[in-house]
Design a protein around this motif. Structure first.
Motif, PDB file in Angstrom:
ATOM      1  N   ILE A  14       0.848  -1.196   0.000  1.00  0.00           N
ATOM      2  CA  ILE A  14       0.000   0.000   0.000  1.00  0.00           C
ATOM      3  C   ILE A  14       0.885   1.247   0.000  1.00  0.00           C
ATOM      4  O   ILE A  14       0.621   2.211  -0.721  1.00  0.00           O
ATOM      5  N   ALA A  15       1.958   1.202   0.775  1.00  0.00           N
ATOM      6  CA  ALA A  15       2.885   2.341   0.820  1.00  0.00           C
ATOM      7  C   ALA A  15       3.601   2.520  -0.522  1.00  0.00           C
ATOM      8  O   ALA A  15       3.844   3.653  -0.942  1.00  0.00           O
ATOM      9  N   PHE A  16       3.937   1.415  -1.198  1.00  0.00           N
ATOM     10  CA  PHE A  16       4.625   1.494  -2.494  1.00  0.00           C
ATOM     11  C   PHE A  16       3.743   2.150  -3.563  1.00  0.00           C
ATOM     12  O   PHE A  16       4.242   2.711  -4.532  1.00  0.00           O
ATOM     13  N   LEU A  17       2.436   2.082  -3.381  1.00  0.00           N
ATOM     14  CA  LEU A  17       1.503   2.585  -4.388  1.00  0.00           C
ATOM     15  C   LEU A  17       1.120   4.049  -4.161  1.00  0.00           C
ATOM     16  O   LEU A  17       0.072   4.493  -4.625  1.00  0.00           O
ATOM     17  N   LYS A  37       2.038   6.641  -5.573  1.00  0.00           N
ATOM     18  CA  LYS A  37       1.882   7.391  -6.828  1.00  0.00           C
ATOM     19  C   LYS A  37       0.695   6.895  -7.649  1.00  0.00           C
ATOM     20  O   LYS A  37       0.427   7.408  -8.726  1.00  0.00           O
ATOM     21  N   GLN A  38       0.020   5.876  -7.147  1.00  0.00           N
ATOM     22  CA  GLN A  38      -1.153   5.317  -7.819  1.00  0.00           C
ATOM     23  C   GLN A  38      -2.302   5.274  -6.799  1.00  0.00           C
ATOM     24  O   GLN A  38      -2.622   4.220  -6.255  1.00  0.00           O
ATOM     25  N   PRO A  39      -2.931   6.406  -6.529  1.00  0.00           N
ATOM     26  CA  PRO A  39      -3.934   6.478  -5.455  1.00  0.00           C
ATOM     27  C   PRO A  39      -5.132   5.544  -5.654  1.00  0.00           C
ATOM     28  O   PRO A  39      -5.684   5.016  -4.688  1.00  0.00           O
ATOM     29  N   LYS A  40      -5.539   5.323  -6.887  1.00  0.00           N
ATOM     30  CA  LYS A  40      -6.683   4.445  -7.127  1.00  0.00           C
ATOM     31  C   LYS A  40      -6.370   3.015  -6.697  1.00  0.00           C
ATOM     32  O   LYS A  40      -7.137   2.395  -5.950  1.00  0.00           O
TER      33      LYS A  40
END
Length: 166
Positions: free
Chosen positions: A82-85, A87-90
């Motif tokens: 979740i933290a890695f994403l 830059k991809q909020p969706k």
């Protein structure tokens, strides 16, 4: 990432099915319906087999992701993903919701299973009580079983526990 979320969705669905079976099992335990308990246990084993296959699939996906992200598979927990994403909020939101859904399902299942465990323990205690009661019904009172020399014999009553010749 889509494969990972798809596997998690399927796992959650199977855990929900397992939770529903646990709810059914609770009433079956209360009713003392052994054949139904055997049948529901068989259905649980089928779901567990599906979950085992989904777990293997999830591990494969995580291993593939670890290669792409240059991370160790152990580092790829749901929280870290979740933290890695960021830059991809969706996708991040979808994964967060999926994590919460899985957590709620597993908590619910654990609670129901704990209740079932208590019910089974009580059922075992009742069965032991019934056996003890049945055994004691077949045994004559200690004060009433004496031989000619006034020694306690400890004899048992007849095999049926009832005196048919009253």
């Amino acid at each position: 990432m889509e494969d990972f979320m798809d596997v998690l969705e399927k796992e959650n669905g199977e855990y929900e099915r397992l939770t529903e079976l646990s709810r059914e099992k609770r009433q079956i335990i209360i009713d003392g319906n052994i054949p139904a308990l055997e049948e529901i246990t068989s259905r649980e084993q089928e779901i567990t087999s599906v979950l085992k296959n989904l777990e293997k699939k999830r591990e494969e996906v995580v291993n593939d992701m670890s290669i792409v992200l240059s991370k160790k598979p152990e580092e790829l927990t749901l929280t870290n993903m979740i933290a890695f994403l960021n830059k991809q909020p969706k996708e991040q939101q979808q994964l967060q919701e999926l994590k919460e859904k899985l957590h709620a399902t597993l908590e619910q299942m654990a609670e129901i299973n704990n209740q079932n465990e208590v019910l089974l323990q009580h059922a075992i205690e009742m069965a032991e009580f019934d056996l003890t009661l049945f055994k004691s019904m077949r045994q004559a009172p200690v004060t009433a079983n004496y031989d000619k020399r006034a020694n306690n014999t400890g004899d048992l009553l007849g095999s049926s526990g009832f005196d048919a010749k009253q």
